[in-house]
Design a protein around this motif. Sequence first.
Motif, PDB file in Angstrom:
ATOM      1  N   ASN A 208       0.568  -1.279  -0.087  1.00  0.00           N
ATOM      2  CA  ASN A 208      -0.382  -0.120  -0.217  1.00  0.00           C
ATOM      3  C   ASN A 208       0.693   1.156   0.293  1.00  0.00           C
ATOM      4  OD1 ASN A 208      -2.728   1.652   0.147  1.00  0.00           O
ATOM      5  ND2 ASN A 208      -1.774   1.728   2.214  1.00  0.00           N
ATOM      6  N   HIS A 214      -5.155   4.148  -4.615  1.00  0.00           N
ATOM      7  CA  HIS A 214      -5.960   4.314  -3.653  1.00  0.00           C
ATOM      8  C   HIS A 214      -6.442   5.706  -3.162  1.00  0.00           C
ATOM      9  CE1 HIS A 214      -2.839   4.177  -0.791  1.00  0.00           C
ATOM     10  NE2 HIS A 214      -3.050   4.749   0.039  1.00  0.00           N
ATOM     11  N   HIS A 219      -8.334   8.095   0.667  1.00  0.00           N
ATOM     12  CA  HIS A 219      -7.470   9.331   1.864  1.00  0.00           C
ATOM     13  C   HIS A 219      -8.807  10.581   1.208  1.00  0.00           C
ATOM     14  CE1 HIS A 219      -5.106   7.177   3.595  1.00  0.00           C
ATOM     15  NE2 HIS A 219      -3.939   6.825   1.899  1.00  0.00           N
ATOM     16  N   ASP A 363      -6.150   4.527   6.106  1.00  0.00           N
ATOM     17  CA  ASP A 363      -5.329   3.309   5.851  1.00  0.00           C
ATOM     18  C   ASP A 363      -5.624   2.139   5.975  1.00  0.00           C
ATOM     19  OD1 ASP A 363      -3.915   4.211   3.461  1.00  0.00           O
ATOM     20  OD2 ASP A 363      -2.556   5.189   4.342  1.00  0.00           O
TER      21      ASP A 363
HETATM   22 FE   LIG Z   1      -3.633   5.462   1.796  1.00  0.00          FE
END
Ligand SMILES: [Fe+2]
Lengths: 442, 90
Positions: A208, A214, A219, A363
């Motif tokens: 990640n 992502h 976020h 996360d």
């Molecule tokens: Fe992240």
Amino acid sequence: MTPTTVPADSAAWDALIEPDRVHGSLYTDPAIFDAEMERIWYRTWVYVGHESEVPQPNDYVVKSIGPQPIIMSRDKQGEIHLLLNRCTHRANLVCDAAKGNSSAFRCPYHGWTFSNTGKLLGYPFNSGYGGTEEKRNLGLGRVARVASYQGFVFGSFAEEGPTLEEHLGGATDAFDRLVELSPTGKLDISAGWLQHEAKANWKMLVENETDGYHPQFVHASIFSVAKSGIGDLYGEKSTAVSRDLGGGHTENDLRPEFRRIDEPMGWFGTTADRLPEYVEHLQAARGPERAREIMIDGAPHVMVYPNLFIAEIQLFVIQPLAVDRTVQHVTAIQYEGEPQLNRRMLQQTIGSVGPAGLLLADDTEMYERNQRGVHARTPEWLVLKRGTHRERRDGDGFTIGDATDEVPQRAIWRHYRELMEAGDGDGAVAPPAVPTANGSVR
Amino acid sequence: MSERRERSLPLGEAAAGDTPVELVSEFAAVSLVVDRDGNGPRLRIEDLKTGQVGFLDPLELETLAWLPEGALHRFLDPSFHRWREERERG
Ligand SMILES: [Fe+2]
Ligand code: FES
């Protein structure tokens, strides 16, 4: 996921790792986890701590290499040691405090006492041992090799193997860039460490850290609250690139975007006029032209395999404890002698990864949902195909892709497979191949 | 503890300016203060875990400042003095 055993040969690994797909059992199988500890964590170079965390003679800090408890000490002569935090008597933890200053460590259980270089100095009531001869063989366990690069201290449990610089390969540039941002060339990793535990496999975190796909989703809330432009850096139109640095090290290189925007300190979400002291120091140290370039390019976003994530303003250290349990240690990067800049770095770090921070919580939620999802019986595979059709080489010969492509994840798994396929053997792992086009990569 | 020496001066009565300082690690906790009861000053060290008190005069302290690496190792051996069978008391 159906439990697997650790594959014995290349053909068996084919059934778990393909160039653009990986099998879910690799995140859930305890036997795989145990093999990873032996073949990756207890063999290759693993980041342990920073020299500035033990600035004075006899300073020590308590650290880890995965589940292994480690003491990082600086002896009176200034040399740094990585010792196993495990009493050689009956295995109590010798040091408990996160940090301290002591030339010797005394185990709390029966009082065995060790120098901070690991030597057994003695134990209470020694006639019970019929002499003191055996003391020589009862020093604290040691990490076989210790080396540092730009102040970052790594340890390897393998007596032999590639040097640290060979291991870092294409990632050395990230450390060079980071310290160049410091007018003195030195970092001061003394802000203290936060620890976040995630009920997830360590590899989800590693993958990640350089996943540029992502941020716009996970976020979105912090980017909008903070009115941050970071989201755009990871958009479909971004000129930023994802990069395979070799050796499992990966990068989201945002410099193309920062250079396009051409705003000194823009990478840090601010402008140069708000940090006059820092700008002055950097200009004095590097010259006005180079200082401007440095302030535009900013700090690296690089995942140094397997456990150090240099995240622009923070350092993350990934510590696997079990197949579904991982601790993330995080601290704000601080530059030696730059209180003005450091204050902001600390504030931003607290805002993003502090106890009420918005970034890491997002996360971690993903890591834990992923860990639950990957137990589903079907489908059995995770898909890492994004951007395979547009992979290309940069001027240094590294494979790159668009900002949101899964170049880093494929690179991580390719390296993982090499390490795991090498088996438990004699500990010798070939250094990662580093492209040498243009001769610009050390 | 038969070896424990009497305090020469309650800490509260130490001379003005001689404020006790506590140094604590996970391995030991001591209180330091300058003792002026004798004909010259000396450092008074109290082990806060046991009440044991020791003194070091300026020459002894200077010697400590010049100790070579490892010179304290034999004193840090728990069996050197404090935890020895022949010193065990009922
Ligand atoms: Fe992240
Ligand atoms: S376990 Fe450490 S002294 Fe007994």
